[in-house]
Motif scaffolding. Structure first.
Motif, PDB file in Angstrom:
ATOM      1  N   ALA A 136       0.836  -1.203   0.000  1.00 31.62           N
ATOM      2  CA  ALA A 136       0.000   0.000   0.000  1.00 31.62           C
ATOM      3  C   ALA A 136       0.869   1.252   0.000  1.00 31.62           C
ATOM      4  N   GLN A 137       0.317   2.322  -0.549  1.00 33.35           N
ATOM      5  CA  GLN A 137       0.964   3.634  -0.460  1.00 33.35           C
ATOM      6  C   GLN A 137       0.414   4.431   0.727  1.00 33.35           C
ATOM      7  N   ILE A 138      -0.837   4.173   1.057  1.00 37.03           N
ATOM      8  CA  ILE A 138      -1.465   4.743   2.252  1.00 37.03           C
ATOM      9  C   ILE A 138      -2.246   3.630   2.939  1.00 37.03           C
ATOM     10  N   THR A 139      -2.106   3.532   4.248  1.00 33.33           N
ATOM     11  CA  THR A 139      -2.895   2.574   5.033  1.00 33.33           C
ATOM     12  C   THR A 139      -3.711   3.340   6.059  1.00 33.33           C
ATOM     13  N   LEU A 140      -5.022   3.099   6.069  1.00 35.45           N
ATOM     14  CA  LEU A 140      -5.945   3.782   6.970  1.00 35.45           C
ATOM     15  C   LEU A 140      -6.394   2.840   8.075  1.00 35.45           C
ATOM     16  N   LEU A 141      -6.392   3.308   9.302  1.00 36.29           N
ATOM     17  CA  LEU A 141      -6.873   2.503  10.421  1.00 36.29           C
ATOM     18  C   LEU A 141      -8.374   2.725  10.587  1.00 36.29           C
ATOM     19  N   TYR A 142      -9.115   1.623  10.690  1.00 33.22           N
ATOM     20  CA  TYR A 142     -10.562   1.739  10.875  1.00 33.22           C
ATOM     21  C   TYR A 142     -11.025   0.800  11.973  1.00 33.22           C
ATOM     22  N   SER A 143     -12.235   1.043  12.441  1.00 29.14           N
ATOM     23  CA  SER A 143     -12.857   0.197  13.454  1.00 29.14           C
ATOM     24  C   SER A 143     -14.309  -0.042  13.054  1.00 29.14           C
ATOM     25  N   GLN A 144     -14.761  -1.252  13.229  1.00 28.36           N
ATOM     26  CA  GLN A 144     -16.169  -1.549  12.954  1.00 28.36           C
ATOM     27  C   GLN A 144     -17.004  -1.051  14.130  1.00 28.36           C
ATOM     28  N   GLN A 145     -17.911  -0.119  13.840  1.00 24.56           N
ATOM     29  CA  GLN A 145     -18.723   0.478  14.889  1.00 24.56           C
ATOM     30  C   GLN A 145     -20.161   0.604  14.429  1.00 24.56           C
ATOM     31  N   ASN A 146     -21.051   0.647  15.403  1.00 22.06           N
ATOM     32  CA  ASN A 146     -22.466   0.830  15.110  1.00 22.06           C
ATOM     33  C   ASN A 146     -22.735   2.325  14.955  1.00 22.06           C
ATOM     34  N   ILE A 188     -17.905  12.012  10.355  1.00 28.11           N
ATOM     35  CA  ILE A 188     -17.557  10.598  10.274  1.00 28.11           C
ATOM     36  C   ILE A 188     -17.165  10.262   8.835  1.00 28.11           C
ATOM     37  N   THR A 189     -16.215   9.358   8.698  1.00 31.46           N
ATOM     38  CA  THR A 189     -15.783   8.892   7.386  1.00 31.46           C
ATOM     39  C   THR A 189     -15.864   7.379   7.367  1.00 31.46           C
ATOM     40  N   LEU A 190     -16.581   6.839   6.396  1.00 28.91           N
ATOM     41  CA  LEU A 190     -16.764   5.396   6.279  1.00 28.91           C
ATOM     42  C   LEU A 190     -15.956   4.866   5.098  1.00 28.91           C
ATOM     43  N   LEU A 191     -15.425   3.659   5.275  1.00 31.00           N
ATOM     44  CA  LEU A 191     -14.628   3.015   4.237  1.00 31.00           C
ATOM     45  C   LEU A 191     -15.333   1.765   3.722  1.00 31.00           C
ATOM     46  N   GLU A 192     -15.203   1.547   2.424  1.00 32.96           N
ATOM     47  CA  GLU A 192     -15.672   0.303   1.818  1.00 32.96           C
ATOM     48  C   GLU A 192     -14.494  -0.304   1.070  1.00 32.96           C
ATOM     49  N   ASN A 223     -19.388  11.836   5.982  1.00 32.77           N
ATOM     50  CA  ASN A 223     -20.673  12.224   6.581  1.00 32.77           C
ATOM     51  C   ASN A 223     -21.873  11.680   5.798  1.00 32.77           C
ATOM     52  N   PRO A 224     -21.895  10.387   5.495  1.00 34.13           N
ATOM     53  CA  PRO A 224     -22.994   9.851   4.686  1.00 34.13           C
ATOM     54  C   PRO A 224     -24.246   9.606   5.524  1.00 34.13           C
ATOM     55  N   PHE A 225     -25.374   9.473   4.855  1.00 39.66           N
ATOM     56  CA  PHE A 225     -26.612   9.092   5.526  1.00 39.66           C
ATOM     57  C   PHE A 225     -26.630   7.571   5.624  1.00 39.66           C
ATOM     58  N   ALA A 226     -25.927   7.057   6.614  1.00 45.78           N
ATOM     59  CA  ALA A 226     -25.799   5.613   6.789  1.00 45.78           C
ATOM     60  C   ALA A 226     -25.825   5.279   8.269  1.00 45.78           C
ATOM     61  N   THR A 227     -26.458   4.183   8.607  1.00 45.33           N
ATOM     62  CA  THR A 227     -26.493   3.707   9.989  1.00 45.33           C
ATOM     63  C   THR A 227     -26.163   2.219  10.005  1.00 45.33           C
ATOM     64  N   GLY A 228     -26.044   1.662  11.205  1.00 45.66           N
ATOM     65  CA  GLY A 228     -25.696   0.254  11.341  1.00 45.66           C
ATOM     66  C   GLY A 228     -24.199   0.064  11.506  1.00 45.66           C
ATOM     67  N   VAL A 229     -23.753  -1.177  11.476  1.00 47.33           N
ATOM     68  CA  VAL A 229     -22.342  -1.499  11.663  1.00 47.33           C
ATOM     69  C   VAL A 229     -21.575  -1.142  10.397  1.00 47.33           C
ATOM     70  N   ARG A 230     -20.606  -0.249  10.540  1.00 48.05           N
ATOM     71  CA  ARG A 230     -19.854   0.260   9.399  1.00 48.05           C
ATOM     72  C   ARG A 230     -18.360   0.299   9.718  1.00 48.05           C
ATOM     73  N   ASN A 231     -17.558   0.450   8.673  1.00 44.19           N
ATOM     74  CA  ASN A 231     -16.106   0.587   8.833  1.00 44.19           C
ATOM     75  C   ASN A 231     -15.778   2.068   8.983  1.00 44.19           C
ATOM     76  N   VAL A 232     -15.499   2.491  10.198  1.00 44.21           N
ATOM     77  CA  VAL A 232     -15.298   3.906  10.501  1.00 44.21           C
ATOM     78  C   VAL A 232     -13.808   4.221  10.509  1.00 44.21           C
ATOM     79  N   PHE A 250      -7.367  16.532   3.438  1.00 46.88           N
ATOM     80  CA  PHE A 250      -6.744  15.232   3.177  1.00 46.88           C
ATOM     81  C   PHE A 250      -7.804  14.199   2.803  1.00 46.88           C
ATOM     82  N   ARG A 251      -8.943  14.257   3.469  1.00 48.79           N
ATOM     83  CA  ARG A 251      -9.988  13.266   3.184  1.00 48.79           C
ATOM     84  C   ARG A 251     -10.608  13.485   1.803  1.00 48.79           C
TER      85      ARG A 251
END
Length: 374
Positions: free
Chosen positions: A147-157, A166-170, A183-192, A219-220
């Protein structure tokens, strides 16, 4: 990984607007937490415990208390002739006012500092995350994955009230980031995305210089979103205790979670200590009628009354007959005789006069500003 292979960059002011009165006289980095710590202690200790000995802290405003707390960096073993801890105050140039408007803008202001280091990687982190993270594992994963950039994420509700910042990753099956949603209109368990990233230094310099020429500030938005198909961006999951503080309510909730022994053992393991500024104080003094249950009390406290489910910082005094419940009382504050606090956050040097009764609610704690007399 050698000590010189990574440079740490910590943003001290990135989320000040969300903390209201907590950051009216201080940066987010210097917000008191857990009885004796500041929020910057977690980001700084994560880097030091991972062998990163060159750390720059980018400031913007209200950083006097941060300077007082960090000093020369001696408590973190960063008081060194070469490298060590460097505070990076606002730098005004012909094309910059010095007050940055985003992470990319802030990095452009300190491009000279980044260029002077011989590090291969740069670890960037905000101060709104409370966690004990082994960054060496992330850097090793970054090297192995290509990778050239590695992002740390956590699965959260994700709930509706979290969508403000908030920034979500897929990702695909190879952990490569395919979508970055801000800042999406999304709820539930996501990769934050937890605003912690590892990036190759040469690439970061190119991104900063290109961004400056195009007046790019974020940056984002300007890197993670706009260039996700051009740059190999991968994600690293952190599956241990981690919490983001982006409101008074989340600060209160994160503080109260420290009363859980399991949270404390995960956040403060013996082999990865969270270091902070050392203050020589006497132990807690308990009066004959004192009663304390399920609470954290720092050195120098004097307890004459009742304390329950609360966190008291250094030098707090609780008078006779007083009852402090479900509250956070910061350094040097005084709770008078027969006074009562319930779901209250009292900032530093607050005086609660005798017999006063103050009550908030678990989702809306009452905040008392620094130096107030009630």
């Amino acid at each position: 990984m050698t000590d010189s292979s990574a440079l740490g960059i910590i943003f001290s002011n990135m989320h000040d607007d969300y903390l209201g009165e907590l950051t009216s006289h201080r940066t987010m980095a210097s917000i008191p937490f857990g009885g004796r710590y500041r929020l910057v202690d977690f980001a700084l200790s994560n880097m030091v415990n991972s062998g990163i000995s060159n750390v720059g802290v980018i400031t913007k405003s209200n950083y006097q208390s941060l300077m007082d707390h960090l000093g020369s960096g001696r408590e973190w073993d960063l008081a060194r002739k070469r490298g060590g801890l460097v505070l990076l105050p606002p730098y005004a140039s012909a094309d910059s006012s010095g007050v940055y408007r985003g992470r990319l803008d802030a990095l452009a202001n300190v491009i000279g500092y980044i260029q002077r280091t011989r590090a291969k990687y740069v670890v960037i982190s905000d101060c709104d995350v409370v966690a004990n993270i082994d960054l060496k594992k992330i850097i090793r994963s970054h090297e192995r994955s290509g990778a050239q950039i590695t992002l740390l994420y956590s699965q959260q509700n994700v709930t509706e009230d979290m969508r403000r910042d908030i920034t979500l990753l897929e990702m695909d099956t190879d952990s490569r980031v395919r979508e970055v949603l801000i800042n999406p209109f999304a709820t539930g368990v996501r990769n934050v995305y937890m605003d912690i990233a590892v990036i190759e230094k040469d690439l970061l310099e190119k991104i900063i210089l290109d961004g400056r020429s195009r007046n790019q500030l974020s940056f984002r938005k300007d890197v993670l979103v706009a260039q996700k198909d051009k740059i190999i961006i991968k994600a690293y999951e952190f599956d241990k205790y981690i919490v983001r503080i982006n409101s008074i309510a989340s600060y209160y909730e994160a503080s109260m979670q420290l009363l859980n022994p399991e949270v404390r053992s995960e956040l403060f393991p013996p082999d990865r200590p969270v270091k902070t500024k050392v203050r020589d104080e006497v132990p807690v003094k308990y009066g004959l009628a004192a009663s304390v249950s399920n609470s954290l009390l720092a050195d120098g406290c004097i307890i004459e009354g009742e304390v329950e489910n609360s966190i008291l910082f250094r030098g707090v005094k609780v008078g006779r007959g007083a009852k402090v419940k479900n509250s956070i009382v910061m350094q040097g504050s005084i709770v008078g005789d027969s006074a009562g606090l319930d779901y209250v956050i009292a900032d530093r040097d607050v005086t609660i006069r005798d017999t006063r009764r103050l009550m908030g609610y678990v989702s809306y704690p009452l905040f008392i500003t620094k130096g107030s007399v009630v």
